[in-house]
Structures are given as C-alpha cells and as structure tokens.
Design a protein around this motif. Structure first.
Motif, PDB file in Angstrom:
ATOM      1  N   ALA A   1      22.960   8.511  14.359  1.00 46.57           N
ATOM      2  CA  ALA A   1      23.858   8.123  13.116  1.00 46.57           C
ATOM      3  C   ALA A   1      23.688   9.293  12.332  1.00 46.57           C
ATOM      4  CB  ALA A   1      23.232   6.872  12.502  1.00 46.57           C
ATOM      5  N   PRO A   2      23.930  10.518  12.558  1.00 48.39           N
ATOM      6  CA  PRO A   2      24.129  11.701  11.582  1.00 48.39           C
ATOM      7  C   PRO A   2      24.954  11.178  10.332  1.00 48.39           C
ATOM      8  CG  PRO A   2      24.460  12.380  13.962  1.00 48.39           C
ATOM      9  CD  PRO A   2      24.736  10.987  13.796  1.00 48.39           C
ATOM     10  N   LEU A   3      24.345  11.853   9.356  1.00 46.92           N
ATOM     11  CA  LEU A   3      24.586  11.326   7.852  1.00 46.92           C
ATOM     12  C   LEU A   3      24.958  12.885   7.232  1.00 46.92           C
ATOM     13  CD1 LEU A   3      25.540   9.675   5.595  1.00 46.92           C
ATOM     14  CD2 LEU A   3      23.189   9.283   5.192  1.00 46.92           C
ATOM     15  N   THR A   4      26.207  12.936   6.663  1.00 45.54           N
ATOM     16  CA  THR A   4      26.342  14.146   5.804  1.00 45.54           C
ATOM     17  C   THR A   4      27.197  14.041   4.615  1.00 45.54           C
ATOM     18  OG1 THR A   4      28.222  14.656   7.399  1.00 45.54           O
ATOM     19  CG2 THR A   4      26.343  15.871   7.928  1.00 45.54           C
TER      20      THR A   4
ATOM     21  N   PHE B   1      15.574  21.341   3.085  1.00 41.11           N
ATOM     22  CA  PHE B   1      15.746  21.070   1.806  1.00 41.11           C
ATOM     23  C   PHE B   1      14.723  20.174   1.019  1.00 41.11           C
ATOM     24  CE2 PHE B   1      19.805  22.862   3.487  1.00 41.11           C
ATOM     25  CZ  PHE B   1      19.774  23.816   2.722  1.00 41.11           C
ATOM     26  N   PRO B   2      14.611  20.238  -0.259  1.00 36.89           N
ATOM     27  CA  PRO B   2      13.738  19.363  -0.987  1.00 36.89           C
ATOM     28  C   PRO B   2      13.946  18.100  -0.807  1.00 36.89           C
ATOM     29  CG  PRO B   2      14.233  21.304  -2.421  1.00 36.89           C
ATOM     30  CD  PRO B   2      15.290  21.210  -1.191  1.00 36.89           C
ATOM     31  N   ASP B   3      15.406  17.642  -0.445  1.00 36.78           N
ATOM     32  CA  ASP B   3      15.994  16.246  -0.352  1.00 36.78           C
ATOM     33  C   ASP B   3      15.668  15.567   1.199  1.00 36.78           C
ATOM     34  OD1 ASP B   3      17.772  17.477   0.890  1.00 36.78           O
ATOM     35  OD2 ASP B   3      19.363  17.042  -0.623  1.00 36.78           O
ATOM     36  N   GLY B   4      14.986  16.568   1.894  1.00 32.41           N
ATOM     37  CA  GLY B   4      14.887  16.070   3.345  1.00 32.41           C
ATOM     38  C   GLY B   4      15.952  16.429   4.423  1.00 32.41           C
ATOM     39  N   SER B   5      16.829  17.001   3.759  1.00 32.82           N
ATOM     40  CA  SER B   5      18.265  17.371   4.634  1.00 32.82           C
ATOM     41  C   SER B   5      17.862  18.537   5.309  1.00 32.82           C
ATOM     42  CB  SER B   5      19.541  17.203   3.841  1.00 32.82           C
ATOM     43  OG  SER B   5      19.301  18.305   2.857  1.00 32.82           O
ATOM     44  N   ARG B   6      19.188  19.081   6.229  1.00 32.26           N
ATOM     45  CA  ARG B   6      19.130  20.193   6.766  1.00 32.26           C
ATOM     46  C   ARG B   6      20.471  20.731   6.854  1.00 32.26           C
ATOM     47  NH1 ARG B   6      16.374  21.392  11.327  1.00 32.26           N
ATOM     48  NH2 ARG B   6      17.827  22.287  12.617  1.00 32.26           N
ATOM     49  N   THR B   7      21.019  21.731   7.332  1.00 32.41           N
ATOM     50  CA  THR B   7      22.290  22.079   7.625  1.00 32.41           C
ATOM     51  C   THR B   7      22.663  22.235   9.236  1.00 32.41           C
ATOM     52  OG1 THR B   7      22.529  23.289   5.467  1.00 32.41           O
ATOM     53  CG2 THR B   7      24.329  23.797   6.806  1.00 32.41           C
TER      54      THR B   7
ATOM     55  N   GLY C   1      27.714  20.153   8.695  1.00 33.04           N
ATOM     56  CA  GLY C   1      27.434  19.899   7.004  1.00 33.04           C
ATOM     57  C   GLY C   1      25.979  19.853   6.768  1.00 33.04           C
ATOM     58  N   ARG C   2      25.701  19.571   5.487  1.00 34.14           N
ATOM     59  CA  ARG C   2      24.335  19.256   5.321  1.00 34.14           C
ATOM     60  C   ARG C   2      23.904  17.936   5.141  1.00 34.14           C
ATOM     61  NH1 ARG C   2      21.545  21.482  -0.391  1.00 34.14           N
ATOM     62  NH2 ARG C   2      19.810  19.866  -0.863  1.00 34.14           N
ATOM     63  N   GLY C   3      23.039  17.412   5.646  1.00 32.49           N
ATOM     64  CA  GLY C   3      22.655  16.325   5.657  1.00 32.49           C
ATOM     65  C   GLY C   3      21.508  15.905   6.422  1.00 32.49           C
ATOM     66  N   TYR C   4      21.663  14.562   7.223  1.00 34.05           N
ATOM     67  CA  TYR C   4      20.264  14.120   7.951  1.00 34.05           C
ATOM     68  C   TYR C   4      20.562  13.820   9.256  1.00 34.05           C
ATOM     69  CZ  TYR C   4      18.769  13.485   3.104  1.00 34.05           C
ATOM     70  OH  TYR C   4      18.599  13.583   1.650  1.00 34.05           O
ATOM     71  N   PHE C   5      19.831  14.123  10.274  1.00 30.01           N
ATOM     72  CA  PHE C   5      20.036  13.779  11.750  1.00 30.01           C
ATOM     73  C   PHE C   5      18.833  13.250  12.433  1.00 30.01           C
ATOM     74  CE2 PHE C   5      22.558  17.491   9.845  1.00 30.01           C
ATOM     75  CZ  PHE C   5      23.745  17.363  10.202  1.00 30.01           C
ATOM     76  N   ASN C   6      19.216  12.451  13.360  1.00 31.06           N
ATOM     77  CA  ASN C   6      18.172  11.831  13.990  1.00 31.06           C
ATOM     78  C   ASN C   6      17.213  12.518  14.839  1.00 31.06           C
ATOM     79  OD1 ASN C   6      20.811  10.363  13.945  1.00 31.06           O
ATOM     80  ND2 ASN C   6      19.554   8.759  13.823  1.00 31.06           N
ATOM     81  N   GLY C   7      15.978  12.312  14.573  1.00 32.45           N
ATOM     82  CA  GLY C   7      14.805  13.024  14.826  1.00 32.45           C
ATOM     83  C   GLY C   7      14.013  12.286  16.079  1.00 32.45           C
ATOM     84  N   GLU C   8      12.688  12.226  15.993  1.00 33.58           N
ATOM     85  CA  GLU C   8      11.912  11.495  17.042  1.00 33.58           C
ATOM     86  C   GLU C   8      11.537  10.140  16.503  1.00 33.58           C
ATOM     87  OE1 GLU C   8       7.262  12.933  18.621  1.00 33.58           O
ATOM     88  OE2 GLU C   8       8.042  13.474  16.659  1.00 33.58           O
ATOM     89  N   TYR C   9      11.433   9.415  17.507  1.00 33.22           N
ATOM     90  CA  TYR C   9      11.123   7.879  17.433  1.00 33.22           C
ATOM     91  C   TYR C   9       9.665   7.839  16.903  1.00 33.22           C
ATOM     92  CZ  TYR C   9      14.696   6.658  20.702  1.00 33.22           C
ATOM     93  OH  TYR C   9      15.946   6.789  21.611  1.00 33.22           O
ATOM     94  N   ASN C  10       9.488   6.933  15.860  1.00 33.44           N
ATOM     95  CA  ASN C  10       8.368   6.915  15.029  1.00 33.44           C
ATOM     96  C   ASN C  10       7.747   5.494  14.745  1.00 33.44           C
ATOM     97  OD1 ASN C  10       6.545   8.873  13.914  1.00 33.44           O
ATOM     98  ND2 ASN C  10       7.117   8.263  11.955  1.00 33.44           N
ATOM     99  N   GLY C  11       8.247   4.775  15.515  1.00 35.32           N
ATOM    100  CA  GLY C  11       7.623   3.231  15.317  1.00 35.32           C
ATOM    101  C   GLY C  11       8.561   2.162  15.394  1.00 35.32           C
ATOM    102  N   ILE C  12       7.964   1.044  15.533  1.00 42.16           N
ATOM    103  CA  ILE C  12       8.762  -0.430  15.646  1.00 42.16           C
ATOM    104  C   ILE C  12       8.089  -1.451  14.688  1.00 42.16           C
ATOM    105  CG2 ILE C  12       9.625  -2.298  17.075  1.00 42.16           C
ATOM    106  CD1 ILE C  12       9.609  -0.339  19.174  1.00 42.16           C
TER     107      ILE C  12
END
Lengths: 202, 202
Positions: free
Chosen positions: A59-62, B113-119, B123-134
């Motif tokens: 679910a990328p979010l831009t 970036f300071p808001d946790g986003s990357r480019t 565009g600039r935003g958020y992308f799904n990284g590593e599984y980290n808990g359930i």
C-alpha cells in the motif's frame, strides 16, 4: 442374472456420481470466481470484479501534500494479485502469462494537517478513505511485446462507479514509467511488496 | 460372463474414483487453510498462519516522525480478516463469533525525510518495508466478556520470526483503547476499513 443387473446398476450409479463430482470441480470454480479479468476481442478490457479478495501485496502512499500538490496518484495504492500468480511467483520468481496486478487508489481520509495527515486515537497519520480509481496491468508477452510484455489499463481516477471497460493506455501514461524504472524486475515494483520481495510466505 | 466381470471391474473403478473425489474435498481444504487460528486449552493462542492471503481491509499508517518519535505503532498496520467473516459482516453488519482480525505491522521503507517519507519515481511518500509484528483480536463473547467480547493477543513487535504462542494481553495494553474509542462499533475500527465501512462489495 440379478447379480449381473445389480453390477450394471451399481456401475451406472457410480459413473453418474463420478460425473457429478467431476463436473462440480470446486477448485476450478473457486479459481474462476477469483479471476474475472476479460480481454475483449477488440483489445479492450472489462472492469475486473472480486479483486478486493485477491492477495494484498502493498500500500504505497504518496500524499499530495508531500508532492507540492501534484502527486500523480495522491492516494493509497492498494495493490492486489491473484493467489495463483503470487504462488507461482514465490515458487519460480517469474509472473505467469496472464498475471494481473490491480492498483486500487484509496483516498487519504479527511486530511487535517498540511502533510495530509489527521489525528486519531492511534496517533497522527494516514487512514484509508474512499475508493478513487483502478489501474491495472496484465502480462501477455506477445500482445504487449512493445511495452516489455505488460499492457496497462485504467478504469477511471475518481470515486465509484468505475468505467466498465477500458482501452490500453498509451506508453507515455503508464508503461513509460515502468520501463524507465522497473524493467529489470519484469516491469513490477517488487521492491515495495514485502510478500514478494522478502519471500517469507503467507 | 466377460461382460459381468467387466461391469464389476468398471463399477469398482468408478467407486474408487468416487471415493478419491469425495475424500479430496478441495473446498473444505481451502477453508481449513484459510483459518489456522487455534486457542489452546490454557487460554493461549497459537501464531496464526496464512493470514496474508486473508481479505485485506486497510492500512492505517502512523509514522513515528509525525508523533514526536513516540507512536505506539509507527508502522503500516496491514489489517486482514478471513473472507467468511467479511462476507458475514457485509451481509449482517455483525462479526460472527470466532472472527479474527489480524494487524500485521510493516515498517516504512528506509525513511529519508523528517516526516519518515522517502522519494521514489511515483513521488515522495511511504512504502512498505519489513514485517515487524502481529497483534490480533478474536471475538468470543463468553470467554472475553470482560473486554466487550474480544480478546487481544500479540506475537511480538519486531521482525520475523514472531512468537509461536501468546497469552491474552492485559486490558491496559490493547482492549482499553478499543473500549474507550470503538465500543459502539463492536470494538473494531470499521471507520478506517473501506470494504466494511462503505459496503461496496468486492
């Protein structure tokens, strides 16, 4: 003679039962229900259905707010692939011919801050709002040879209802960006899909 | 006499084929594979498997960077529910007893970036990284009557592998926030799940 007749009758009944069980084919029915993607003879595609129960991969979010108000897709990109094709990819590292990848856009729920976020009990961030469009790509190495084997279609970039059919999009609108950035990963953004990227299984 | 024997043989073969087809029961197997949630006699729960092919319902995101570095869950919250329970909810507006809602945390991919986003190219935003808990919750109105009918469990807040079993979490850690905020919607954050909230179907 009675035994002979009985054997014939039993055999016929069992044959009938076998035919019924074979014709029921529950697995095939389930698979058919899972994929209703239809390419028409004229090259257009029918709006797929049922894709929200396909396997979710990312679910990328831009957000617009992080892109000077000009994000191409300022929504969540909910990405879905049919399980049989995810299975095949996990096993072989290759998407089978016919694989469809659906990206359903989903608006960020009522932004309150300049970065598009809002505050909820879980914290400040982004939450899933209204459905706002579908783009999809389908792998057909022959038909879409000019765009590295994948054809790109959009059924609208707006709230429901979506368009019921779509023609292939020009290279400049979809395929071009994939060719420029992800040609080496079979035109797909695997790097953003943990299930396919990290291969930890379901 | 040859025909008699033939009928017996054909009947036996068909009977065998029928038994094979009946015992294969592909639909039942598929349903069983879809839910492996097991509550042990001692009240602990076994780590569920296969939930990444359940129905995805939403991906709230509350980055640390937007929460003074103190978000309780600074990851994507990938939320999954078994299809049979989504179907029931869409039909009746009520989650059946035994419904499980899984929240798998997935880190934001390498923030820049300071808001946790990357480019990225999109565009600039958020992308799904590593599984980290359930974390998960299961509806059992009798067993979990003290917490409005839902029990809460966590199998770790860290990368794979997760814990293999878990005890019910204290009210202060999970149920409390649900009781305070979403008691009126059966303890669930339906307002963030378009599929359940907007009821447009699959």
């Amino acid at each position: 003679m009675q035994k002979y007749q009985l054997a014939i009758i039993v055999g016929a009944c069992l044959f009938g039962a076998s035919l019924f069980l074979v014709s029921a084919k529950p697995v095939a029915v389930a698979q058919a229900q899972q994929s209703t993607v239809v390419l028409n003879a004229d090259g257009t595609m029918q709006l797929p259905t049922g894709f929200r129960k396909w396997v979710f991969v990312g679910a990328p979010l831009t957000p617009n707010a992080l892109n000077d108000g000009k994000a191409n897709f300022p929504e969540y990109h909910h990405v879905y692939i049919e399980q049989k094709n995810v299975d095949a990819y996990l096993k072989t590292g290759v998407f089978p011919e016919g694989t469809v990848i659906v990206k359903e856009l989903t608006r960020v729920l009522d932004p309150k801050f300049p970065d598009g976020s809002r505050t909820e009990p879980s914290g400040r961030g982004y939450f899933n709002g209204e459905y706002n469009g579908i783009d999809l790509t389908i792998k057909d190495s022959k038909r879409f040879a000019k765009t590295n084997g994948w054809g790109f279609f959009t059924f609208g970039h707006h709230p429901l209802p979506y368009e019921k059919s779509a023609a292939e999009k020009p290279v400049s609108e979809c395929a071009g960006c994939h060719i420029a950035n992800v040609a080496s990963t079979d035109m797909t953004w695997i790097q953003f899909y943990p299930l396919l990227r990290d291969k930890k299984g379901y």
